[in-house]
Design an enzyme around this catalytic site. Structure first.
Site, PDB file in Angstrom:
ATOM      1  N   GLU A  33      18.239   6.858  58.128  1.00  0.00           N
ATOM      2  CA  GLU A  33      18.768   6.782  56.757  1.00  0.00           C
ATOM      3  C   GLU A  33      18.886   8.299  55.552  1.00  0.00           C
ATOM      4  O   GLU A  33      18.092   8.720  55.692  1.00  0.00           O
ATOM      5  CB  GLU A  33      18.751   5.900  56.102  1.00  0.00           C
ATOM      6  CG  GLU A  33      19.153   5.771  53.988  1.00  0.00           C
ATOM      7  CD  GLU A  33      20.728   5.832  54.308  1.00  0.00           C
ATOM      8  OE1 GLU A  33      21.544   4.599  54.617  1.00  0.00           O
ATOM      9  OE2 GLU A  33      21.351   6.751  54.036  1.00  0.00           O
ATOM     10  N   LYS A  51      28.710  -4.122  39.758  1.00  0.00           N
ATOM     11  CA  LYS A  51      28.300  -4.969  39.243  1.00  0.00           C
ATOM     12  C   LYS A  51      27.595  -5.195  37.814  1.00  0.00           C
ATOM     13  O   LYS A  51      27.942  -5.982  36.703  1.00  0.00           O
ATOM     14  CB  LYS A  51      26.940  -6.590  40.272  1.00  0.00           C
ATOM     15  CG  LYS A  51      27.933  -7.513  40.819  1.00  0.00           C
ATOM     16  CD  LYS A  51      28.904  -6.599  41.913  1.00  0.00           C
ATOM     17  CE  LYS A  51      30.666  -6.270  41.596  1.00  0.00           C
ATOM     18  NZ  LYS A  51      30.890  -5.671  42.221  1.00  0.00           N
ATOM     19  N   GLY A 176      46.516   1.779  42.712  1.00  0.00           N
ATOM     20  CA  GLY A 176      46.009   0.784  44.014  1.00  0.00           C
ATOM     21  C   GLY A 176      45.348   0.086  43.647  1.00  0.00           C
ATOM     22  O   GLY A 176      44.141   0.347  42.502  1.00  0.00           O
ATOM     23  N   GLU A 199      50.744   0.421  42.014  1.00  0.00           N
ATOM     24  CA  GLU A 199      50.245   0.337  42.748  1.00  0.00           C
ATOM     25  C   GLU A 199      51.534   0.160  43.926  1.00  0.00           C
ATOM     26  O   GLU A 199      52.384  -0.194  43.703  1.00  0.00           O
ATOM     27  CB  GLU A 199      50.108  -1.427  42.690  1.00  0.00           C
ATOM     28  CG  GLU A 199      50.138  -2.414  44.068  1.00  0.00           C
ATOM     29  CD  GLU A 199      49.391  -1.739  45.286  1.00  0.00           C
ATOM     30  OE1 GLU A 199      47.767  -1.730  45.641  1.00  0.00           O
ATOM     31  OE2 GLU A 199      49.787  -1.878  46.289  1.00  0.00           O
ATOM     32  N   HIS A 441      27.728 -33.143  35.538  1.00  0.00           N
ATOM     33  CA  HIS A 441      28.834 -32.917  34.933  1.00  0.00           C
ATOM     34  C   HIS A 441      27.927 -32.574  34.128  1.00  0.00           C
ATOM     35  O   HIS A 441      26.949 -33.046  33.432  1.00  0.00           O
ATOM     36  CB  HIS A 441      29.319 -34.618  34.615  1.00  0.00           C
ATOM     37  CG  HIS A 441      30.072 -33.935  33.178  1.00  0.00           C
ATOM     38  ND1 HIS A 441      31.321 -33.710  33.227  1.00  0.00           N
ATOM     39  CD2 HIS A 441      30.649 -34.142  32.196  1.00  0.00           C
ATOM     40  CE1 HIS A 441      31.739 -33.621  32.236  1.00  0.00           C
ATOM     41  NE2 HIS A 441      30.979 -34.345  31.139  1.00  0.00           N
TER      42      HIS A 441
HETATM   43  P1  NAI Z   1      42.213  -2.538  49.048  1.00  0.00           P
HETATM   44  O1  NAI Z   1      42.833  -1.706  50.102  1.00  0.00           O
HETATM   45  O2  NAI Z   1      41.458  -3.253  48.205  1.00  0.00           O
HETATM   46  O3  NAI Z   1      43.531  -1.819  48.017  1.00  0.00           O
HETATM   47  C1  NAI Z   1      44.145  -0.535  47.986  1.00  0.00           C
HETATM   48  C2  NAI Z   1      45.772  -0.515  47.157  1.00  0.00           C
HETATM   49  O4  NAI Z   1      46.149   0.581  47.041  1.00  0.00           O
HETATM   50  C3  NAI Z   1      46.270  -1.336  48.144  1.00  0.00           C
HETATM   51  O5  NAI Z   1      46.900  -2.072  47.262  1.00  0.00           O
HETATM   52  C4  NAI Z   1      47.071  -0.289  48.802  1.00  0.00           C
HETATM   53  O6  NAI Z   1      48.604  -1.112  48.470  1.00  0.00           O
HETATM   54  C5  NAI Z   1      47.553   0.420  47.711  1.00  0.00           C
HETATM   55  N1  NAI Z   1      48.051   2.041  48.016  1.00  0.00           N
HETATM   56  C6  NAI Z   1      47.868   2.594  48.900  1.00  0.00           C
HETATM   57  N2  NAI Z   1      48.268   3.709  49.027  1.00  0.00           N
HETATM   58  C7  NAI Z   1      49.259   3.636  47.751  1.00  0.00           C
HETATM   59  C8  NAI Z   1      50.085   4.976  47.268  1.00  0.00           C
HETATM   60  N3  NAI Z   1      49.567   5.869  48.014  1.00  0.00           N
HETATM   61  N4  NAI Z   1      50.361   4.742  45.840  1.00  0.00           N
HETATM   62  C9  NAI Z   1      50.307   3.338  45.158  1.00  0.00           C
HETATM   63  N5  NAI Z   1      49.632   2.325  45.684  1.00  0.00           N
HETATM   64  C10 NAI Z   1      48.813   1.971  46.980  1.00  0.00           C
HETATM   65  O7  NAI Z   1      40.886  -0.833  48.544  1.00  0.00           O
HETATM   66  P2  NAI Z   1      39.912  -0.581  47.605  1.00  0.00           P
HETATM   67  O8  NAI Z   1      40.143  -1.568  46.034  1.00  0.00           O
HETATM   68  O9  NAI Z   1      40.240   1.392  47.546  1.00  0.00           O
HETATM   69  O10 NAI Z   1      38.395  -0.813  47.839  1.00  0.00           O
HETATM   70  C11 NAI Z   1      37.980  -0.877  49.838  1.00  0.00           C
HETATM   71  C12 NAI Z   1      37.272  -2.135  49.897  1.00  0.00           C
HETATM   72  O11 NAI Z   1      35.909  -1.832  49.869  1.00  0.00           O
HETATM   73  C13 NAI Z   1      38.338  -2.939  50.891  1.00  0.00           C
HETATM   74  O12 NAI Z   1      37.978  -3.012  51.948  1.00  0.00           O
HETATM   75  C14 NAI Z   1      37.384  -4.010  49.618  1.00  0.00           C
HETATM   76  O13 NAI Z   1      37.118  -5.619  50.546  1.00  0.00           O
HETATM   77  C15 NAI Z   1      35.784  -3.491  50.042  1.00  0.00           C
HETATM   78  N6  NAI Z   1      35.845  -3.849  48.740  1.00  0.00           N
HETATM   79  C16 NAI Z   1      35.582  -4.557  48.154  1.00  0.00           C
HETATM   80  C17 NAI Z   1      34.470  -5.462  47.121  1.00  0.00           C
HETATM   81  C18 NAI Z   1      34.018  -6.325  46.330  1.00  0.00           C
HETATM   82  O14 NAI Z   1      34.121  -7.892  47.345  1.00  0.00           O
HETATM   83  N7  NAI Z   1      33.672  -6.957  45.384  1.00  0.00           N
HETATM   84  C19 NAI Z   1      34.434  -4.298  46.347  1.00  0.00           C
HETATM   85  C20 NAI Z   1      35.071  -2.989  45.713  1.00  0.00           C
HETATM   86  C21 NAI Z   1      35.278  -2.927  47.704  1.00  0.00           C
END
Ligand code: NAI
Length: 462
Positions: A33, A51, A176, A199, A441
């Site tokens: 790492e 969080k 996004g 979005e 409950h």
């Molecule tokens: P995401 O893939 O969830 O969402 C990206 C969004 O950006 C999509 O809705 C897409 O349509 C939009 N987008 C893309 N290009 C665009 C444009 N030119 N103009 C407007 N909108 C556009 O990606 P995100 O939120 O960045 O997360 C990345 C990864 O990290 C995901 O796989 C997610 O699951 C993971 N993650 C998970 C978390 C959790 O489990 N709580 C927390 C944070 C991230």
């Protein structure tokens, strides 16, 4: 004789879990790492710090929204941003040090530095080259920004910069409406910023059950987030004061712009494999930059494996962890396995949103005959008592066999509630199995049982 049985490259949730499990299974293991702390993106600049900020700002939101309703009158806390950041940093330190402790406890060697793979069975870290019978790549992912947007991590930021803004913005544009955009957008909206989410698609959170996504959007809009959907962002430019985002509405191609103090680019993530020397080794890659692996995480190079965000599948810490454990078992000659059909997804907003298995849209597309059991938190006494009765639980079950196919929850503690459905699905349970299980409950989990009852003869409190 190789120096190690296994060298794992990357100390995030995939890599460190794999390393610990390898050691527990009797293998001599090292984990490389390059960061100063273990835990990868998740612990240092992702899941855990976000969080902390979500927790602090959730309490602030509660003060604003609900305290007076409960007879708690008086001064609203003042936000000390530096102190909130220090709290977040303490949370990170506590967690990353915890992994370091676990490495020591399990006798995992931490090789500090950035690794490359000069040849099969060899890992170079700094000036030293180490040998291993097996190498596991667990290097994770990095933000995937838009080509027309230059990120400076101060005014135009990815999730990394969004977790450590030098000062609180009065306005923010989030590009996004995915998980990162909505979690971090919620944080800053609760801290008083006007947040506009732009979005590309016509719905938020692509891939989520559509009914849940619609309710989610309504609730977030009520909390003050503004949504511009169906909008393709063309570019973002930082100026002297803040930044400007330009976008085109897809329905009529009209051009628009929106300005804000800070722009968060949250348009997804991409595998991070730079510097490993995979090209020179001839490692086969997939078109979207993931390392190609077989069902046992093996690449096309003997003794070289990959797990987590660097390979195909949802980019989630817990998916990487499961792969890390399965990988270790495989390397120890056991039968490691990941059930990709039962990987929950959670959005840690208020309310939380959680899902597992198929969405209704997927079942329709597959032509699968299904039934829906739905229960609103309005019928759940506990949720009503804490002003969190807006959401619902939706369980999808096979129309004939009653076997649970998926569950989608928007509501209090959804991220924890989902796991009883995960366990049920792992055991191939029917909705009736859940419905016949006594639930204490008053708990939020009664809403899950009621949704299961709604798959059969009906919920009681609906
Ligand atoms: P995401 O893939 O969830 O969402 C990206 C969004 O950006 C999509 O809705 C897409 O349509 C939009 N987008 C893309 N290009 C665009 C444009 N030119 N103009 C407007 N909108 C556009 O990606 P995100 O939120 O960045 O997360 C990345 C990864 O990290 C995901 O796989 C997610 O699951 C993971 N993650 C998970 C978390 C959790 O489990 N709580 C927390 C944070 C991230």
């Amino acid at each position: 004789m190789a120096e190690f049985d296994v060298i794992i490259i990357g100390g995030g949730p995939g890599g460190y879990v794999c390393a610990i499990r390898c050691a527990q299974l009797g293998l001599k293991v090292a984990c490389v790492e390059g960061r100063d702390t273990l835990g990868g993106t998740c612990l240092n600049i992702g899941c855990i710090p976000s969080k902390a900020l979500l927790n602090a700002t959730h309490h602030l939101h509660e003060v604003h929204e609900n305290f007076e309703k409960m007879g708690l009158m008086g001064a609203v806390p003042r936000v000390d941003w530096a102190k909130m950041q220090a709290y977040k940093d303490d949370v990170i330190a506590g967690n990353t040090k915890g992994i370091e402790f676990l490495f020591k406890k399990n006798k995992v060697t931490w090789l500090k530095g950035w690794a490359s793979i000069p040849a099969p069975g060899q890992v170079k870290v700094g000036d030293d080259t180490h040998s291993a019978k097996n190498i596991v790549i667990a290097t994770g992912s990095e933000p995937s920004t838009l080509p027309s947007v230059t990120v400076d991590e101060v005014t135009i930021v990815t999730s990394t910069g969004a977790l450590a803004l030098p000062k609180l913005p009065k306005s923010m544009v989030v590009i996004g409406a995915g998980v990162i955009g909505l979690e971090m957008g919620s944080v800053y909206a609760r801290l008083g910023a006007q947040v506009t989410v732009v979005e590309y698609l016509d719905t938020i959170t692509p891939g989520m059950d559509a009914e849940v996504a619609k309710t989610f959007q309504k609730i977030l809009a009520k909390q003050g987030l503004k949504f511009v959907l169906g909008a393709a962002v063309q570019g973002a430019e930082a100026g002297k004061k803040g930044a400007k985002v330009t976008y085109k509405l897809r329905k009529d191609d009209s051009a628009h712009e929106v300005e804000a103090d800070v722009v968060l680019v949250a348009t997804g993530r991409k595998p991070y494999t730079a510097g490993l020397g995979l090209d020179a080794l001839g490692v086969e890659m997939l078109p979207r930059g993931q390392i190609k692996t077989d069902g046992h995480f093996a690449t096309n190079i003997k003794g070289l494996y990959a797990i987590g965000d660097a390979i195909i599948g949802p980019m989630l810490a817990h998916k990487a962890e499961d792969e890390g454990m399965a990988m270790a078992e495989i390397l120890a000659g056991k039968h490691g396995h990941v059930n990709y059909g039962v990987i929950p997804g959670v959005v840690y907003t208020t309310p939380e949103v959680a899902s597992v298995g198929a969405t209704e849209e997927q079942l329709k597309d597959q032509g699968h005959a299904y039934k829906v059991g739905k229960f609103s938190f309005m019928g759940n006494g506990r949720a009503k008592a804490v002003f969190q009765a807006e959401g619902f639980v939706k369980i999808l079950a096979d129309k004939t066999t009653d076997r649970i196919l998926g569950a989608h929850i928007i509501g209090p503690m959804a991220g924890d509630l989902i796991h009883e459905v995960c366990v049920a699905m792992e055991f191939g349970a029917s909705a009736q199995d859940l419905a016949l299980t006594c639930h204490a409950h008053p708990t939020y989990s009664e809403a899950v049982r009621e949704a299961a009852l709604a798959c059969g003869d009906g919920a009681i409190h609906a």
